[in-house]
Design a protein around this motif. Structure first.
Motif, PDB file in Angstrom:
ATOM      1  N   SER A  36      12.610 -49.231   2.824  1.00 46.67           N
ATOM      2  CA  SER A  36      13.445 -49.678   1.701  1.00 46.67           C
ATOM      3  C   SER A  36      12.890 -49.197   0.364  1.00 46.67           C
ATOM      4  N   THR A  37      11.568 -49.147   0.196  1.00 50.77           N
ATOM      5  CA  THR A  37      11.043 -48.649  -1.079  1.00 50.77           C
ATOM      6  C   THR A  37      11.168 -47.137  -1.182  1.00 50.77           C
ATOM      7  N   THR A  39      13.796 -45.625  -0.293  1.00 49.14           N
ATOM      8  CA  THR A  39      15.169 -45.518  -0.791  1.00 49.14           C
ATOM      9  C   THR A  39      15.246 -45.974  -2.250  1.00 49.14           C
ATOM     10  N   GLN A  40      14.686 -47.133  -2.543  1.00 48.45           N
ATOM     11  CA  GLN A  40      14.783 -47.702  -3.890  1.00 48.45           C
ATOM     12  C   GLN A  40      14.048 -46.900  -4.950  1.00 48.45           C
TER      13      GLN A  40
END
Length: 152
Positions: A36-37, A39-40
Protein backbone atom coordinates in the motif's frame (compact mmCIF):
# COMPACT_ATOMS: atom_id res chain seq x y z
CA UNK A 1 19.13 11.76 -6.36
CA UNK A 2 16.18 10.21 -4.57
CA UNK A 3 15.62 6.69 -3.21
CA UNK A 4 12.62 4.39 -2.84
CA UNK A 5 13.22 1.47 -0.51
CA UNK A 6 11.20 -1.46 0.67
CA UNK A 7 13.23 -4.27 2.25
CA UNK A 8 16.10 -1.96 3.23
CA UNK A 9 13.77 0.53 4.96
CA UNK A 10 15.94 3.60 4.40
CA UNK A 11 19.41 2.05 4.67
CA UNK A 12 20.33 3.15 1.15
CA UNK A 13 19.39 6.77 1.78
CA UNK A 14 21.24 6.67 5.09
CA UNK A 15 24.34 5.24 3.41
CA UNK A 16 24.23 7.91 0.70
CA UNK A 17 23.79 10.63 3.33
CA UNK A 18 27.11 9.65 4.94
CA UNK A 19 29.10 10.43 1.79
CA UNK A 20 31.05 13.69 1.55
CA UNK A 21 28.98 16.18 -0.46
CA UNK A 22 25.72 14.27 0.03
CA UNK A 23 23.78 17.46 0.76
CA UNK A 24 24.47 18.63 -2.78
CA UNK A 25 23.03 15.51 -4.45
CA UNK A 26 20.66 13.62 -2.13
CA UNK A 27 17.14 15.04 -2.34
CA UNK A 28 15.58 12.46 -0.02
CA UNK A 29 13.94 9.09 0.02
CA UNK A 30 10.74 7.10 0.33
CA UNK A 31 10.37 4.07 2.60
CA UNK A 32 7.73 1.90 0.94
CA UNK A 33 7.81 -1.21 3.07
CA UNK A 34 4.28 -2.40 2.22
CA UNK A 35 2.39 -2.77 -1.03
CA UNK A 36 0.00 0.00 0.00
CA UNK A 37 2.83 2.47 0.66
CA UNK A 38 4.39 1.58 -2.70
CA UNK A 39 1.11 2.71 -4.23
CA UNK A 40 0.54 5.73 -1.97
CA UNK A 41 4.04 7.17 -1.88
CA UNK A 42 5.54 6.37 -5.27
CA UNK A 43 2.50 5.48 -7.37
CA UNK A 44 3.13 1.79 -8.07
CA UNK A 45 -0.04 0.43 -9.66
CA UNK A 46 -2.04 -1.99 -7.49
CA UNK A 47 -2.58 -4.01 -10.68
CA UNK A 48 1.16 -4.34 -11.20
CA UNK A 49 1.62 -5.46 -7.60
CA UNK A 50 -1.17 -8.03 -7.99
CA UNK A 51 0.21 -9.35 -11.27
CA UNK A 52 3.92 -9.44 -10.37
CA UNK A 53 4.09 -9.34 -6.54
CA UNK A 54 6.03 -6.59 -4.78
CA UNK A 55 9.34 -8.35 -5.46
CA UNK A 56 9.80 -8.05 -9.20
CA UNK A 57 11.92 -6.12 -11.73
CA UNK A 58 8.89 -4.23 -13.05
CA UNK A 59 7.99 -3.12 -9.52
CA UNK A 60 11.57 -1.96 -8.80
CA UNK A 61 11.50 0.09 -12.00
CA UNK A 62 8.04 1.49 -11.18
CA UNK A 63 9.27 2.45 -7.71
CA UNK A 64 12.25 4.24 -9.23
CA UNK A 65 10.08 6.04 -11.81
CA UNK A 66 7.60 7.09 -9.12
CA UNK A 67 10.32 8.32 -6.79
CA UNK A 68 11.89 10.24 -9.66
CA UNK A 69 8.58 11.91 -10.50
CA UNK A 70 7.59 12.66 -6.91
CA UNK A 71 11.02 13.35 -5.45
CA UNK A 72 12.14 16.27 -7.57
CA UNK A 73 15.44 14.68 -8.57
CA UNK A 74 17.28 13.72 -11.75
CA UNK A 75 18.05 10.14 -10.70
CA UNK A 76 16.20 7.57 -8.57
CA UNK A 77 17.40 4.30 -7.10
CA UNK A 78 14.92 1.75 -5.71
CA UNK A 79 15.21 -1.55 -3.83
CA UNK A 80 12.53 -4.18 -3.26
CA UNK A 81 13.04 -7.71 -2.02
CA UNK A 82 12.95 -10.22 0.80
CA UNK A 83 15.59 -9.61 3.44
CA UNK A 84 13.71 -10.97 6.43
CA UNK A 85 13.85 -14.37 8.07
CA UNK A 86 10.96 -15.87 6.06
CA UNK A 87 9.69 -15.82 2.47
CA UNK A 88 7.17 -13.03 1.81
CA UNK A 89 3.38 -13.47 1.67
CA UNK A 90 3.57 -14.08 -2.09
CA UNK A 91 6.13 -16.87 -1.85
CA UNK A 92 9.21 -14.89 -2.89
CA UNK A 93 12.22 -16.56 -1.30
CA UNK A 94 14.57 -15.10 1.27
CA UNK A 95 17.40 -13.27 -0.48
CA UNK A 96 15.55 -12.26 -3.68
CA UNK A 97 16.16 -8.55 -4.39
CA UNK A 98 15.49 -6.24 -7.31
CA UNK A 99 17.11 -2.85 -7.80
CA UNK A 100 15.56 -0.22 -10.06
CA UNK A 101 17.26 2.86 -11.49
CA UNK A 102 15.41 5.66 -13.28
CA UNK A 103 16.45 8.88 -14.98
CA UNK A 104 14.89 11.06 -17.67
CA UNK A 105 11.91 8.72 -18.07
CA UNK A 106 14.10 5.65 -18.64
CA UNK A 107 14.52 2.79 -16.20
CA UNK A 108 16.55 -0.38 -15.79
CA UNK A 109 16.76 -3.08 -13.16
CA UNK A 110 19.00 -5.67 -11.57
CA UNK A 111 17.90 -9.07 -10.18
CA UNK A 112 19.85 -10.59 -7.27
CA UNK A 113 19.46 -13.94 -5.52
CA UNK A 114 21.55 -13.77 -2.34
CA UNK A 115 20.20 -16.92 -0.69
CA UNK A 116 19.28 -17.56 2.91
CA UNK A 117 21.54 -15.31 4.94
CA UNK A 118 20.89 -13.34 8.10
CA UNK A 119 18.51 -10.40 7.59
CA UNK A 120 21.19 -7.80 8.40
CA UNK A 121 23.58 -9.36 5.89
CA UNK A 122 20.88 -9.44 3.21
CA UNK A 123 19.99 -5.77 3.75
CA UNK A 124 23.67 -4.84 3.54
CA UNK A 125 24.10 -6.86 0.32
CA UNK A 126 20.99 -5.24 -1.18
CA UNK A 127 22.37 -1.74 -0.52
CA UNK A 128 25.77 -2.72 -1.91
CA UNK A 129 24.14 -4.18 -5.02
CA UNK A 130 22.14 -1.00 -5.55
CA UNK A 131 25.20 1.23 -5.26
CA UNK A 132 27.30 -1.02 -7.50
CA UNK A 133 24.52 -1.20 -10.10
CA UNK A 134 24.07 2.58 -10.11
CA UNK A 135 27.81 3.20 -10.47
CA UNK A 136 28.08 0.67 -13.29
CA UNK A 137 25.09 2.11 -15.13
CA UNK A 138 26.26 5.70 -14.74
CA UNK A 139 29.87 5.01 -15.72
CA UNK A 140 28.84 3.11 -18.86
CA UNK A 141 29.19 5.30 -21.99
CA UNK A 142 25.66 4.25 -22.88
CA UNK A 143 24.46 5.87 -19.62
CA UNK A 144 24.09 9.10 -21.55
CA UNK A 145 20.95 7.55 -23.04
CA UNK A 146 19.66 6.63 -19.57
CA UNK A 147 20.24 10.10 -18.19
CA UNK A 148 19.23 12.17 -21.19
CA UNK A 149 16.88 10.03 -23.26
CA UNK A 150 17.55 7.91 -26.32
CA UNK A 151 17.33 10.73 -28.85
CA UNK A 152 19.68 13.20 -27.20
Amino acid sequence: MVTAESCTAGMLAHRLSRAVGAAAVLAGGFVTYTKSTKTQLVGVSPGLLAACTAVHADVAEAMARGALERGGADLALAITGVTGAEPDEDGNPIGRVFVGLAAAGNASSLHCEFGQLAPAALAHLAVQAALTFALAQLSDPAAHRLLHGAGD
